[in-house]
Design an enzyme around this catalytic site. Structure first.
Site, PDB file in Angstrom:
ATOM      1  N   ASP A  41       1.399  -0.953  -0.083  1.00 10.34           N
ATOM      2  CA  ASP A  41       0.240  -0.097  -0.184  1.00 10.34           C
ATOM      3  C   ASP A  41       0.778   1.414   0.528  1.00 10.34           C
ATOM      4  O   ASP A  41       1.850   1.487   0.350  1.00 10.34           O
ATOM      5  CB  ASP A  41      -1.195   0.247   1.252  1.00 10.34           C
ATOM      6  CG  ASP A  41      -0.710  -0.007   2.285  1.00 10.34           C
ATOM      7  OD1 ASP A  41      -0.327   1.195   2.911  1.00 10.34           O
ATOM      8  OD2 ASP A  41      -0.127  -1.169   2.738  1.00 10.34           O
ATOM      9  N   ASP A 132      -9.043   3.974   6.396  1.00  5.35           N
ATOM     10  CA  ASP A 132      -7.988   4.054   7.722  1.00  5.35           C
ATOM     11  C   ASP A 132      -8.346   4.750   8.438  1.00  5.35           C
ATOM     12  O   ASP A 132      -8.119   5.896   8.774  1.00  5.35           O
ATOM     13  CB  ASP A 132      -6.867   4.593   6.662  1.00  5.35           C
ATOM     14  CG  ASP A 132      -5.291   4.458   7.285  1.00  5.35           C
ATOM     15  OD1 ASP A 132      -5.257   4.242   8.425  1.00  5.35           O
ATOM     16  OD2 ASP A 132      -4.667   4.395   7.004  1.00  5.35           O
ATOM     17  N   GLU A 134      -6.842   4.710  12.341  1.00  7.07           N
ATOM     18  CA  GLU A 134      -5.768   4.922  13.699  1.00  7.07           C
ATOM     19  C   GLU A 134      -5.942   6.667  13.898  1.00  7.07           C
ATOM     20  O   GLU A 134      -4.332   6.711  14.875  1.00  7.07           O
ATOM     21  CB  GLU A 134      -4.319   4.634  12.797  1.00  7.07           C
ATOM     22  CG  GLU A 134      -4.345   5.386  11.206  1.00  7.07           C
ATOM     23  CD  GLU A 134      -3.256   4.762  11.073  1.00  7.07           C
ATOM     24  OE1 GLU A 134      -2.368   5.041  11.068  1.00  7.07           O
ATOM     25  OE2 GLU A 134      -3.423   4.535   9.977  1.00  7.07           O
TER      26      GLU A 134
END
Length: 250
Positions: A41, A132, A134
């Site tokens: 990625d 995503d 986080e």
């Protein structure tokens, strides 16, 4: 942190098209023989000095898919997103795209920005959209859980596909209070400890993608990059990425 560079789209797109022109193809036809599909990625960090990734070298190294950062927050678009998308498709790699969550900002417009940028998520070689997650944005677990539901619901409505959730075990256990409310979404887990299997939080009974390291090396990508493996939890990768029916795919 990366910053918005909307004007870079034209320059990067022109560079990508100039590389594609002599090829005369849009999809490479050599099927992979890897038992467990793998892939990197990437974001703008893998484009040091403005260089493009050689996605054909990535494919020749045996990788089957790649994830590329599309957007972040309310106003960031990866300036290399378009050339990466074009060239990885030309090389025959399944494409995943992700949005880096900024939960201190409202989720619905972030989902709308992502959906508008990603060039569709339902075509050949397209994996589902990815969130995503986080960064808590200062929200407590209840607030972050609500934010995440709202983002995922909006992205699914806009793209027509069930999103994937990317996270870390410790972040999910703490910032999300190890909630089990999201098990209907496939899990992409980051766990670099070298275990035979990653830790799976939040009540998921399996993982779909596993980010095994953030310091891998792949031909065609300058410097270090994240490496990932697909478990097969969602079935054959070719079907999951809408590759069935393409020449050389099955």
């Amino acid at each position: 942190m990366e910053t918005s560079r909307f004007g870079a789209y034209t320059r990067r797109l022109g560079s990508a098209l100039s590389l594609l022109a002599p090829l005369g193809i849009l999809v490479a036809t050599s099927p992979s023989t890897a038992a467990a599909p793998t892939g990197p990625d990437v974001s703008s960090w893998q484009h040091g000095d403005g260089r493009l990734i050689d996605w054909f070298s990535v494919k020749r190294a045996g990788h089957n898919f790649a994830m590329v950062k599309a957007t972040e927050g309310l106003n960031y678009i990866n300036p290399y997103f378009v050339p990466d998308s074009l060239l990885m498709r030309a090389a025959g790699l399944a494409r995943g795209t992700y949005h880096y969550a900024r939960p201190n900002l409202p989720p619905e417009p972030q989902a709308a920005l992502y959906a508008a940028v990603v060039l569709g998520q339902n075509g050949p070689l397209d994996l589902p959209p990815v969130l995503d997650l986080e960064n808590s944005g200062g929200l407590n677990p209840a607030g972050l859980i609500d934010w995440t539901h709202r983002y995922l619901n909006t992205v699914q409505a806009l793209t027509g596909r069930v999103p994937i959730v990317y996270t870390y075990p410790n972040f999910w256990r703490t910032a999300m209070a190890d909630t089990t409310e999201f098990t209907r979404y496939p899990l992409w887990i980051a766990d670099y400890r070298g275990n035979a299997q990653p830790e799976v939080p939040g009540g998921w009974n399996t993982w779909t993608f596993w980010q095994t390291t953030d310091s891998g090396s792949i031909p065609g990508i300058a410097g270090r990059t994240d490496l990932n493996v697909y478990s097969g939890a969602q079935g054959d990768l070719a079907r999951y990425a809408n590759m069935v029916g393409l020449t050389g795919s099955g």
